[in-house]
Design an enzyme around this catalytic site. Sequence first.
Site, PDB file in Angstrom:
ATOM      1  N   HIS A   1      24.075  32.245   3.458  1.00  0.00           N
ATOM      2  CA  HIS A   1      23.766  30.929   2.909  1.00  0.00           C
ATOM      3  C   HIS A   1      24.193  29.894   3.958  1.00  0.00           C
ATOM      4  O   HIS A   1      25.308  29.974   4.497  1.00  0.00           O
ATOM      5  CB  HIS A   1      24.574  30.657   1.641  1.00  0.00           C
TER       6      HIS A   1
ATOM      7  N   ASP B   1      20.143  31.856  -9.127  1.00  0.00           N
ATOM      8  CA  ASP B   1      20.915  32.269 -10.309  1.00  0.00           C
ATOM      9  C   ASP B   1      20.095  31.901 -11.548  1.00  0.00           C
ATOM     10  O   ASP B   1      20.393  30.909 -12.230  1.00  0.00           O
ATOM     11  CB  ASP B   1      22.267  31.546 -10.325  1.00  0.00           C
TER      12      ASP B   1
ATOM     13  N   GLU C   1      22.818  24.491   2.474  1.00  0.00           N
ATOM     14  CA  GLU C   1      22.571  24.157   1.059  1.00  0.00           C
ATOM     15  C   GLU C   1      23.333  22.852   0.799  1.00  0.00           C
ATOM     16  O   GLU C   1      22.729  21.798   0.715  1.00  0.00           O
ATOM     17  CB  GLU C   1      23.064  25.298   0.145  1.00  0.00           C
TER      18      GLU C   1
ATOM     19  N   HIS D   1      16.301  36.055  -2.696  1.00  0.00           N
ATOM     20  CA  HIS D   1      17.549  35.295  -2.878  1.00  0.00           C
ATOM     21  C   HIS D   1      17.867  35.288  -4.373  1.00  0.00           C
ATOM     22  O   HIS D   1      17.394  34.419  -5.111  1.00  0.00           O
ATOM     23  CB  HIS D   1      17.361  33.877  -2.322  1.00  0.00           C
TER      24      HIS D   1
HETATM   25  N1  ADE Z   1      26.725  32.078  -5.419  1.00  0.00           N
HETATM   26  C1  ADE Z   1      25.831  32.146  -6.405  1.00  0.00           C
HETATM   27  N2  ADE Z   1      24.911  31.186  -6.260  1.00  0.00           N
HETATM   28  C2  ADE Z   1      25.221  30.496  -5.132  1.00  0.00           C
HETATM   29  C3  ADE Z   1      24.657  29.398  -4.439  1.00  0.00           C
HETATM   30  N3  ADE Z   1      23.555  28.768  -4.871  1.00  0.00           N
HETATM   31  N4  ADE Z   1      25.268  28.959  -3.333  1.00  0.00           N
HETATM   32  C4  ADE Z   1      26.371  29.553  -2.897  1.00  0.00           C
HETATM   33  N5  ADE Z   1      26.948  30.581  -3.514  1.00  0.00           N
HETATM   34  C5  ADE Z   1      26.374  31.065  -4.611  1.00  0.00           C
HETATM   35 ZN    ZN Z   2      22.432  31.729  -3.484  1.00  0.00          ZN
END
Ligand code: ADE
Ligand code: ZN
Length: 329
Positions: free
Chosen positions: A189, A271, A192, A9
């Site tokens: 995703h 990220d 979250e 991821h």
């Molecule tokens: N794009 C980049 N990081 C993300 C994240 N944590 N959740 C959703 N979209 C994303």
């Molecule tokens: Zn992500």
Amino acid sequence: MPLPKAELHLHIEGTLEPELAFALAARNGVTLPYADTEELRAAYRFGDLQSFLDLYYALMAVLRTPEDFTALADAYLERAAAQGVRHAEIFFDPQAHTARGVPFAAVIEGLGASLDRSEERYGISTRLIMCFLRDESAESALATLESARPYLDRITGVGLDSAEAGNPPAKFRAVYEEAARLGLRRVAHAGEEGPAAYVREALDVLGVERIDHGLRCMEDPELVARLVRERIPLTLCPLSNVRLRVVDTLADHPLPAMLDAGLMVTVNSDDPAYFGGYAGDNYDAVREALSLGPEQLRTLARQSFEASFLEDDEPRRARYLAEVEAYAF
Ligand code: ADE
Ligand code: ZN
């Protein structure tokens, strides 16, 4: 030597460090609204997913040529190798680039030039996963899949990212059906910021094999039982969850409870340029904050390779798993 692991991821655009952002801005004649890297780093204080996404998309303005994407991926792979990453399944967001006038070909050829030499240079095998932006339309996702057709030999699967709340998986039923017809693997995703119901919908409507994040499944015991029974991998990103306020502190992260429940969880960086750490940093952080022992860390590393899209009969899979079992803490 760090624990060998797979990263499942990772948004390549989320590896853009401030130093590289300024270097690319200078090269491309782009003016950033920050005086220097320090001022930019000071902007990395996020209240939620959307506040992060606003900066994440804005900074992409510096990525313009194939060489920029090659430099971005090279920088990531070098850092990942130093943290024990042996296999990386890398997300990219084509719509965030084509919307700015950067051709799909520039993105994929630039990334491809880096990934083609990754194993030889960095000892990291790779896959590419093309994500659709869920806050864009279903038609735009379908058009993006069309643009990808000439490059399907470079793309292993499709994913779904960006603003989750209010953008349910079912919006993308048609494009996931087409992706399946094309033989692409499917992830999304879910859970979250969005509810546990989105995790179920991603499985039932989109046919995904893996859920990215998914931690809000813990609000639904029946769903947890299903995820355990079907061995659906969840790609957790603990430092991301703290920075985006999905959890209050790392000590509150449900990772130990998820391991205890028998869920197929993995640890990843999401990220890393924005959230304070790469894959190894995420392992170190959860080890310390959640007092994970060596066997729990080994389980996380083993599961990262088991949950990967390496084929069952690919020799690398067995080789990496053997490295995990032989690792001396
Ligand atoms: N794009 C980049 N990081 C993300 C994240 N944590 N959740 C959703 N979209 C994303
Ligand atoms: Zn992500």
